[in-house]
Structure formats: structure tokens, C-alpha cells
Write a protein that holds these residues in place. Structure first.
Motif, PDB file in Angstrom:
ATOM      1  N   SER B  31       0.826  -1.202   0.000  1.00 50.16           N
ATOM      2  CA  SER B  31       0.000   0.000   0.000  1.00 50.16           C
ATOM      3  C   SER B  31       0.861   1.253   0.000  1.00 50.16           C
ATOM      4  O   SER B  31       1.874   1.309   0.713  1.00 50.16           O
ATOM      5  N   MET B  32       0.435   2.238  -0.781  1.00 49.28           N
ATOM      6  CA  MET B  32       1.180   3.498  -0.869  1.00 49.28           C
ATOM      7  C   MET B  32       0.215   4.673  -0.811  1.00 49.28           C
ATOM      8  O   MET B  32      -0.960   4.549  -1.181  1.00 49.28           O
ATOM      9  N   TYR B  33       0.729   5.811  -0.340  1.00 50.18           N
ATOM     10  CA  TYR B  33      -0.112   6.972  -0.063  1.00 50.18           C
ATOM     11  C   TYR B  33       0.566   8.255  -0.522  1.00 50.18           C
ATOM     12  O   TYR B  33       1.788   8.340  -0.519  1.00 50.18           O
ATOM     13  N   TRP B  34      -0.245   9.249  -0.833  1.00 49.66           N
ATOM     14  CA  TRP B  34       0.220  10.612  -1.006  1.00 49.66           C
ATOM     15  C   TRP B  34      -0.536  11.518  -0.042  1.00 49.66           C
ATOM     16  O   TRP B  34      -1.777  11.524  -0.022  1.00 49.66           O
ATOM     17  N   SER B  93       4.385   4.501   2.583  1.00 50.85           N
ATOM     18  CA  SER B  93       4.026   3.127   2.228  1.00 50.85           C
ATOM     19  C   SER B  93       3.896   2.275   3.488  1.00 50.85           C
ATOM     20  O   SER B  93       4.435   2.610   4.554  1.00 50.85           O
ATOM     21  N   ILE B  94       3.166   1.189   3.354  1.00 47.83           N
ATOM     22  CA  ILE B  94       2.930   0.284   4.479  1.00 47.83           C
ATOM     23  C   ILE B  94       2.707  -1.117   3.947  1.00 47.83           C
ATOM     24  O   ILE B  94       2.186  -1.302   2.838  1.00 47.83           O
ATOM     25  N   THR B 102       3.535  -0.355  10.654  1.00 50.27           N
ATOM     26  CA  THR B 102       3.930   1.052  10.639  1.00 50.27           C
ATOM     27  C   THR B 102       3.964   1.583   9.226  1.00 50.27           C
ATOM     28  O   THR B 102       4.414   0.901   8.298  1.00 50.27           O
ATOM     29  N   ILE B 103       3.504   2.813   9.043  1.00 54.56           N
ATOM     30  CA  ILE B 103       3.601   3.492   7.765  1.00 54.56           C
ATOM     31  C   ILE B 103       4.917   4.277   7.744  1.00 54.56           C
ATOM     32  O   ILE B 103       5.290   4.901   8.731  1.00 54.56           O
ATOM     33  N   TYR B 104       5.623   4.213   6.633  1.00 50.79           N
ATOM     34  CA  TYR B 104       6.923   4.871   6.493  1.00 50.79           C
ATOM     35  C   TYR B 104       6.809   5.983   5.458  1.00 50.79           C
ATOM     36  O   TYR B 104       6.188   5.812   4.412  1.00 50.79           O
TER      37      TYR B 104
END
Lengths: 112, 114
Positions: B31-34, B93-94, B102-104
Motif C-alpha cells: 500500500s502506498m499513499y500521497w 508506504s505500508i 507502521t507506515i513509512y
């Protein structure tokens, strides 16, 4: 909807004194709680998290946080502050596989 | 181990110009985020990708598009930049599958639209 409140925009403390940065949350289901720290012009660094078990969680750089379910709080603490702890601190919450929701951040200023 | 890498670090755009922020992670996360960070607003989710091939809107998606190019890469595109998009952008990302993971975060991209 889940939410996080950090009631203090800024916390001032003298070096050597204990510090507390407050966080309260609202979530459906069991909460997973996180603290991150951000130094100037840098990304967010993970400090600690509460998943389950012991309500007192220990993390990096001597920080700890206490989970209080009845007060829906997860305050960040350190027994003796350092000038180098000065930074922006974020509390965050998620439940289940929801996305992570952040508070607005609290600036910690430690004076020499 | 580089973790999450974002480029560019700094960018100045004129109103109406387009650009793409690149993000790559080498932790085999799914999973990835902005996010965008604005003073007094904390971090607000723009878009996320729960897994390769999927993308979903977050809290503030207007004016942005994303592409999950493969498992490692997740890009954010501003088609017609506006001054309101002046912000600091963070990719994260997580490893989804354990709610306590944890999200990094990457180191951030400072974008100014004039």
C-alpha cells in the motif's frame, strides 16, 4: 469517521524537565495509535505505536506514551527533555484497515 | 536500504503548468499513499493505493491524479497547478495485512506554485 485532536499548537518546556504532548482520538472499533516526529525540512519519523497489550508503550529516543481507553487519549511523554527534542509531533490513529488519520501536530520547543 | 524515495525535493511551478511527483519504495510494501502538509492542517490524504492496480481518493483529491505504475512506484500528477497546491507533499508506504504495521514516509517534496 475517525479523528485525532492535538489540543496544543505548541508546548514549551525547559531542558531536563518532563514533557507531555497531548492526543485524544475518536474511532469505531479498536484503535491503533501512532506518534511521529518531524524535524525541519524532513519527513515524518516513526516514534512509537500502541496496538494491544500494555498501556504504556516505549519508543525511540526515550519517549513513551500511555494509552487510556476510558479517556480516549494517547499522550506522549518523556521524563527529561533535551533541546534536540524540539520538533513537530504528530499523533495518528487507524482502526482495522482504514487509512491513517493524523492530528494537526504540536510543536515542541525545549529551551536550554 | 533507501526506504521511501521521493523526487523532486523542491520545485517551483507557474500557475497552469503540470508536473509529476515520483515516489518509489524498496520495502516490498503493498500500500502506498500521497499526503499534503499545510501549516495548521496536519497531514491530509490526497490519494492512496491499497495494492498494485488499485487507487482511491482520499480527503483532498481535487486537482490531482495518481498512477500506481507497479508495486514499487506511485506517482502524483498535477495537471494544471494552482497556487492553492503550494504545499509539502509526502509519499508513504505500508505493508498492509496487519493493522498494527507502521507506515513509512519519504523525505517530502516542497512545491511552490506562483
Amino acid at each position: 469517521a475517525q479523528s485525532v485532536a492535538q489540543p496544543e499548537d505548541q508546548v514549551n518546556v525547559a531542558e531536563g524537565n518532563p514533557l507531555t504532548v497531548k492526543c485524544t482520538y475518536s474511532v469505531s472499533g479498536n484503535p491503533y495509535l501512532f506518534w511521529y516526529v518531524q524535524y525541519p525540512n524532513r519527513g515524518l519519523q516513526f516514534l512509537l505505536k500502541y496496538i494491544t497489550g500494555d498501556n504504556l508503550v516505549k519508543g525511540s529516543y526515550g519517549f513513551e506514551a500511555e494509552f487510556n481507553k476510558s479517556q480516549t487519549s494517547f499522550h506522549l511523554k518523556k521524563p527529561s527533555a533535551l533541546v534536540s527534542d524540539s520538533a513537530l509531533y504528530f499523533c495518528a490513529v487507524r482502526s482495522g484497515y482504514s487509512t491513517l488519520t493524523f492530528g494537526k501536530g504540536t510543536m515542541l520547543l525545549v529551551s536550554p | 536500504n533507501a526506504g521511501v524515495t521521493q523526487t523532486p525535493k523542491f520545485q517551483v511551478l507557474k500557475t497552469g503548468q503540470s508536473m509529476t511527483l515520483q515516489c518509489a519504495q524498496d520495502m516490498n510494501h503493498n500500500s502506498m499513499y500521497w499526503y499534503r502538509q499545510d501549516p495548521g492542517m496536519g497531514l491530509r490524504l490526497i490519494y492512496y493505493s491499497a495494492s498494485e492496480g488499485t487507487t482511491d481518493k482520499g480527503e483532498v483529491p481535487n486537482g490531482y491524479n495518481v498512477s500506481r505504475l507497479n508495486k514499487r512506484e506511485f506517482s502524483l500528477r498535477l495537471e494544471s497547478a494552482a497556487p492553492s497546491q503550494t504545499s509539502v507533499y509526502f509519499c508513504a508506504s505500508i505493508l498492509q495485512g496487519d493493522s498494527g504495521n507502521t507506515i513509512y514516509f519519504g523525505e517530502g517534496s516542497w512545491l511552490t506554485v506562483v
